[in-house]
Every structure is written in structure tokens, then in C-alpha cells.
Design an enzyme around this catalytic site. Sequence first.
Site, PDB file in Angstrom:
ATOM      1  N   LYS A 156       0.840  -1.205   0.000  1.00 38.77           N
ATOM      2  CA  LYS A 156       0.000   0.000   0.000  1.00 38.77           C
ATOM      3  C   LYS A 156       0.877   1.259   0.000  1.00 38.77           C
ATOM      4  CE  LYS A 156      -3.833  -2.425   2.202  1.00 38.77           C
ATOM      5  NZ  LYS A 156      -4.615  -2.711   3.416  1.00 38.77           N
TER       6      LYS A 156
ATOM      7  N   GLN B  58      -4.618  -1.570   9.739  1.00 38.77           N
ATOM      8  CA  GLN B  58      -4.541  -2.880   9.103  1.00 38.77           C
ATOM      9  C   GLN B  58      -5.084  -3.955  10.045  1.00 38.77           C
ATOM     10  OE1 GLN B  58      -3.719  -3.331   5.928  1.00 38.77           O
ATOM     11  NE2 GLN B  58      -3.861  -5.550   5.961  1.00 38.77           N
TER      12      GLN B  58
ATOM     13  N   ASP C 114     -11.009   2.645   4.000  1.00 44.16           N
ATOM     14  CA  ASP C 114     -11.245   1.200   3.901  1.00 44.16           C
ATOM     15  C   ASP C 114     -12.727   0.900   3.691  1.00 44.16           C
ATOM     16  OD1 ASP C 114      -9.124  -0.611   3.949  1.00 44.16           O
ATOM     17  OD2 ASP C 114      -8.793  -0.382   6.106  1.00 44.16           O
TER      18      ASP C 114
HETATM   19  N1  GUN Z   1      -6.871  -6.959   6.266  1.00 41.55           N
HETATM   20  C1  GUN Z   1      -7.205  -7.685   5.178  1.00 41.55           C
HETATM   21  N2  GUN Z   1      -7.713  -6.882   4.215  1.00 41.55           N
HETATM   22  C2  GUN Z   1      -7.727  -5.631   4.724  1.00 41.55           C
HETATM   23  C3  GUN Z   1      -8.136  -4.369   4.206  1.00 41.55           C
HETATM   24  O1  GUN Z   1      -8.629  -4.238   3.085  1.00 41.55           O
HETATM   25  N3  GUN Z   1      -7.963  -3.312   5.036  1.00 41.55           N
HETATM   26  C4  GUN Z   1      -7.457  -3.427   6.290  1.00 41.55           C
HETATM   27  N4  GUN Z   1      -7.355  -2.338   7.033  1.00 41.55           N
HETATM   28  N5  GUN Z   1      -7.070  -4.587   6.797  1.00 41.55           N
HETATM   29  C5  GUN Z   1      -7.208  -5.684   6.015  1.00 41.55           C
END
Ligand code: GUN
Length: 293
Positions: A52, A96, A119
Site C-alpha cells: 500500500k 490494518q 477502507d
Molecule cells: N486486512 C485484510 N484486508 C484488509 C483491508 O482491506 N484493510 C485493512 N485495514 N485490513 C485488512
Amino acid sequence: MVLIDGKAVSEQVKQEIAAEVADIVAKGGKRPHLAAILVGHDGGSETYVAAKVKACDVCGFKSTLIRYEADVTEEELLARVHELNENPDVDGFIVQLPLPEHISEQKVIEAIDYRKDVDGFHPINVGRMSIGLPCYVSATPSGILELLKRYEIKTQGKKCVILGRSNIVGKPMAALMMQKACPGDATVTVCHSRSRDLVKECREADILIAAMGQPNFVKADMVKEGAVVIDVGTTRVPDASKKSGFKLTGDVKFDEVALKCSFITPVPGGVGPMTIVSLMKNTLLAGKKAIYK
Ligand code: GUN
């Protein structure tokens, strides 16, 4: 059979975003800023967050990575969330997941200002998405819609079967595929661990979206000839022949299913890169205050 190249599409979308950011900055506007909080050292989370941050660079965004050890208290983490909510330089941020057991993920998600929730996990964004109002749509379903759109896959009136009912993928995917839109307008069935006749349901699917996190669960005899198969699975399966010691494995037995379907996403290189790009799209929207002022 057409192999859906999520990697190539994601590179193209990132270039489109980068061009728009360059234009915004040239006109004196603010460079979008994404912050990410990473707690602990889970291998998958480390990889995703690194990807990311790298994608932010490619898109021309500012990014900030905030790390905590796994023993951080819930109180400390919530205080940081509130600080990011108040920081006018941060357009959007993510925490996350998964978080350590002693921290309530739901409490953390609900502490995030929904206007910075890129998100799309906050109940306000989830609720707005489910009734078709402008909002941040969660990244994985949004990435899948983008692939369906770019590959001109018809969804109207089609039977779409979703395997898995998670808050992050299964549920929002179902809401989006049934909405009056394109892609959308499908007849949606959600199957899960308690479903009767799951195999029969899958065999009737024109579009099959596998998101239950069970490596190689979907076999050729579960897929209708000519179906569109989208594989969301990304399980790390031990593999001594790999330098990393594992192989990223999807929910679909690719080799045998690929022979039967019209379109299929590979793992890796299918849905995964699109998920990251969707987060970038949401960050651009946040930077532009396009959804919420
Ligand atoms: N863990 C797995 N997929 C995601 C996501 O799209 N965003 C976040 N914050 N955590 C995750």
C-alpha cells in the site's frame, strides 16, 4: 478462456490516478495523504501494508506508516486514531486488520471518522453503500467491480454466487452485485459454512466469487461451463520450493477450473492488486473531498 489480468489493470489505474494527482498539484492543490497503522508483525499484514505504501508512491500520494508492537493497548491505539481524525493533513487512513486479540477491531473501526475511512469499514460507509448512497466502498469488492467493468463482463440478470459472508468481502460484494447499477443487477446467492447444497448452488452460477479462505475449495465439478470465476482467496500454504517458504493459494483449483470457465482471475495477480488500487482510488476521493466535505 480469458485470464483476467488484475496486475495489468491495477498498473493502468495507478497511472490514471498519478496523472490526476499531477494535475491537482500543478494547479496548486494538495497531494492526497494516506496514513496506515500497522500493529505487530503478522507476515501477511506486513506485505499488504508495504504494498500500500509503495502504491502511494506510484500514485504520487504522501503516505505515513505508523507502527506499534503487538502489546500496544487499545487505549493507546484509539488515542492515535482520534489524533489522525483531527489531523487536517491526513485525508484518509486505515488500521490494518487483524488486530491482536486484546483489541476490539469493531471499537477501532467505529472510532475512525467515517469521512477518513478509506477502507469503507465504518458502519456509516457500510450502511450508505447498502442503500446506494455515495460512500467509501471497501477495497476488495470495489476492485472486483472494476475488473468486471474493464473486461465488459455482463452481470445484469445473471446468477451470481458468493462463497463467504465476511464483513470485508462477502457481504459488501452481495450488496453491490444486487444493486441497480452496472456492474450489478444480478440475482445474488451467498453461501457459507452452513449452506445446504453448496455444490448445486455453485453449479448454477453464471458468476462465482470465492471468498472463504479455503485453498483449492472450488473444483471443476462445481463450475458451470462458461462461468466467470473470481478468486479472492490468498492463503499462505507452506511450500519448501519457494524462497519465502509459502505459496499464495486461492480458493479455486485454478488448473482444472480454468478449462471450463469464460473468465478467471489468477492468484496471485488477480483480485489482490486491484484491492490495493481501490484503496488508492478512495484516497484520491478523500483528497478531493469528493464524497464528504
Ligand atoms: N486486512 C485484510 N484486508 C484488509 C483491508 O482491506 N484493510 C485493512 N485495514 N485490513 C485488512
